[in-house]
Write an enzyme that holds these catalytic residues in place. Structure first.
Site, mmCIF file in Angstrom:
data_model
loop_
_atom_site.group_PDB
_atom_site.id
_atom_site.type_symbol
_atom_site.label_atom_id
_atom_site.label_comp_id
_atom_site.label_asym_id
_atom_site.label_seq_id
_atom_site.Cartn_x
_atom_site.Cartn_y
_atom_site.Cartn_z
ATOM 1 N N SER A 143 0.654 -1.207 -0.329
ATOM 2 C CA SER A 143 0.207 -0.098 0.194
ATOM 3 C C SER A 143 0.652 1.463 0.258
ATOM 4 C CB SER A 143 -0.575 -0.287 1.039
ATOM 5 O OG SER A 143 0.227 -0.404 2.443
ATOM 6 N N LYS A 144 0.334 2.423 -0.402
ATOM 7 C CA LYS A 144 0.569 3.556 -0.801
ATOM 8 C C LYS A 144 1.561 4.565 0.423
ATOM 9 C CE LYS A 144 -2.631 6.733 -1.811
ATOM 10 N NZ LYS A 144 -3.608 6.724 -3.438
ATOM 11 N N ARG A 145 1.009 4.083 1.519
ATOM 12 C CA ARG A 145 1.433 4.904 2.689
ATOM 13 C C ARG A 145 2.650 3.482 3.611
ATOM 14 N NH1 ARG A 145 -3.384 6.687 7.139
ATOM 15 N NH2 ARG A 145 -4.300 8.095 5.497
#
Ligand code: GLU
Length: 475
Positions: free
Chosen positions: A247-249
């Site tokens: 995930s991009k976080r």
């Protein structure tokens, strides 16, 4: 004779070009090459609210950068375009009509309010959510505001035979009467995907594990049409280092990030290959040609592969060292030491430069990757605010930035000012926090032109790392 291999990737053009798309593209590409087959690119852009042409262009550019060119497209002659579902609307409508005529689909006019009330009731009674079939026998005709649903068999089980996972069985009762045509007249993913795979002669559907729960619906759709289904292969999902789905976080997921931080396409390809494939022994560095030569599903593993950036850098280093100085120079020029890029940043640092030898120290943050945020985290915190509060505000800002397009100075400034209004922060406070996060210093060229030149991916990564550093500060 078995039919020649035809495979595809079918990305939806929303947001950034995703590493997951490249990973699945690689395995499709390799399998096609191994068997002398064809690799297709189909843009699944039937979600009109989320699909963008920018995003489609980024997918095409990234695949080409990685050397994973597709073999076919609607315009013959010249480089192939991709197939686009938005250009194939009548085909889906005809196929939905066919299913209605054979009694496998029906029109439904239930309102969103009714469906919401149904869901609330099901939740209260701890029953699985799903459509209750109210319109199944009503014989409605299509019309505005109406959808077409698939009449799922009510009994029995559907078996998906997966090349990597064996047989996976799904109770029909657990499958919803899936919407096939939406009320805006566009097909859903399920209908368009199955119809296209069939019409494009796809022999093997090689896609990410997250689509496995959709596959029994697809198997049933093939059956309802009277078609033979393709072979199914569901590849393991890429994971963050904490094993959660990538995930991009937690991890840069945009292919632009890897290009902008100077990862070589051949190294990224090799790294993505390692996510699901082993060449044998403990050999980790191999070329695309070697992978194609050795490729077999028995060498593909289904354990959750961890996307480890340190490992990618290590592998990239090995590729870099093999290139030789002249080629490294060429790669540096293609990266950020191009005249074009230098001409963009010279005016920005020129104001403060007194001698040529000050250029590099003044411009370092345009040319390097990660900054030492731990050392500068306190500089980001405005007077009277706490590090945790600053982290939270920067995170909200970074989330807005993720969705924001284009990444250009004027709209970025407008976004930042509007954000301050909402967040109750003075623009001076936010701008300083962002400036330190993005440049590593309290004085820099004008913030938003600087951000534009640093680029979306590096800004994003630096903001995320700054937030982590702020969270680690003891209040
Ligand atoms: N449009 C789907 C996606 O975005 C395609 C999944 C599939 O390959 O069937 O990944």
């Amino acid at each position: 004779m078995p039919s020649p291999v035809r495979v595809r990737i079918a990305p939806s053009p929303t947001g950034d070009p995703h590493v997951g798309t490249a990973y699945i593209a690689l395995f499709n590409y390799v399998f096609a090459r191994k068997h002398g087959g064809k690799f297709l690119l189909r843009i699944e852009d039937t979600d009109r609210t989320r699909s963008t042409l920018d995003s489609e262009a980024a997918i095409l550019r990234s695949l080409r950068w990685l050397g994973l060119e597709w073999d076919e497209g609607p315009d013959v002659g010249g480089p192939h375009g991709p197939y686009r579902q938005s250009e194939r609307q009548t085909i889906y409508r005809e196929h939905a009509d066919r299913l209605r005529a054979s009694g496998h689909a029906y029109v439904c006019d239930c309102t969103p309010d009714r469906l919401e009330a149904l869901r609330t009731r099901q939740r209260a009674e701890s029953r699985p959510p799903g459509y209750d079939g109210r319109c199944r026998e009503r014989g409605l005709e299509p019309g505005p505001g109406r959808v077409v649903r698939f009449a799922m068999p009510r009994e029995g089980a559907t078996v998906v035979s997966d090349q990597l996972r064996g047989e996976v069985s799904y109770e029909s009762a657990s499958l919803d009467d899936q919407v096939l045509m939406k009320s805006d007249g566009f097909p859903t993913y399920h209908l368009a995907n199955v119809v296209d795979d069939r019409l494009m002669g796809i022999t093997h559907v090689i896609r990410a594990e997250e689509w496995l729960p959709s596959t029994p619906k697809h198997v049933l759709l093939y059956r309802a049409f009277g078609w033979e289904a393709p072979a199914w292969v569901h590849m393991p999902l890429l994971r963050n280092t904490d094993k959660s789905k990538i995930s991009k976080r937690k991890n840069p997921v945009s292919l632009d990030y890897y290009r902008e931080t100077g990862i070589l396409p051949e190294a990224l390809r090799n790294f993505l290959a390692l996510m699901g494939f082993s060449l044998g022994g403990d050999r980790e560095k191999f070329t695309l040609a070697e992978m194609i030569e050795a490729f077999d599903w028995s060498r593909v593993h289904v354990g959750g592969p961890v996307f480890d950036l340190d490992k990618l850098s290590w592998l990239n280093g090995m590729y870099l060292r093999e290139l030789g100085p002249a080629e490294v120079l060429a790669r540096l020029r293609a990266w950020r030491l191009s005249d074009e890029y230098l001409l963009k940043i010279i005016p920005l640092v020129g104001e403060r430069m007194r001698r040529l030898d000050e250029f590099v120290p003044l411009a370092d943050f345009f040319l390097c990757g990660d900054l030492d945020h731990a050392a500068i985290s306190r500089e980001m915190v405005p007077k009277g605010r706490a590090p945790a509060e600053t982290a939270k505000t920067l995170e909200q800002f970074a989330d807005e930035l993720d969705e924001h397009r284009p990444f250009e100075a004027a709209p970025l400034e407008a976004l930042a000012r509007a954000f301050c209004e909402k967040a109750g922060w003075k623009s001076k406070e936010l701008f300083m926090a962002v400036r330190v996060a993005v440049t590593g210093r309290t004085a820099s060229p004008p913030l938003f032109v600087t951000m534009e030149a640093v680029g979306r991916e590096l800004c994003r990564r630096r903001l995320r790392r700054a937030i982590e550093a702020l969270r680690a500060v003891r209040a």
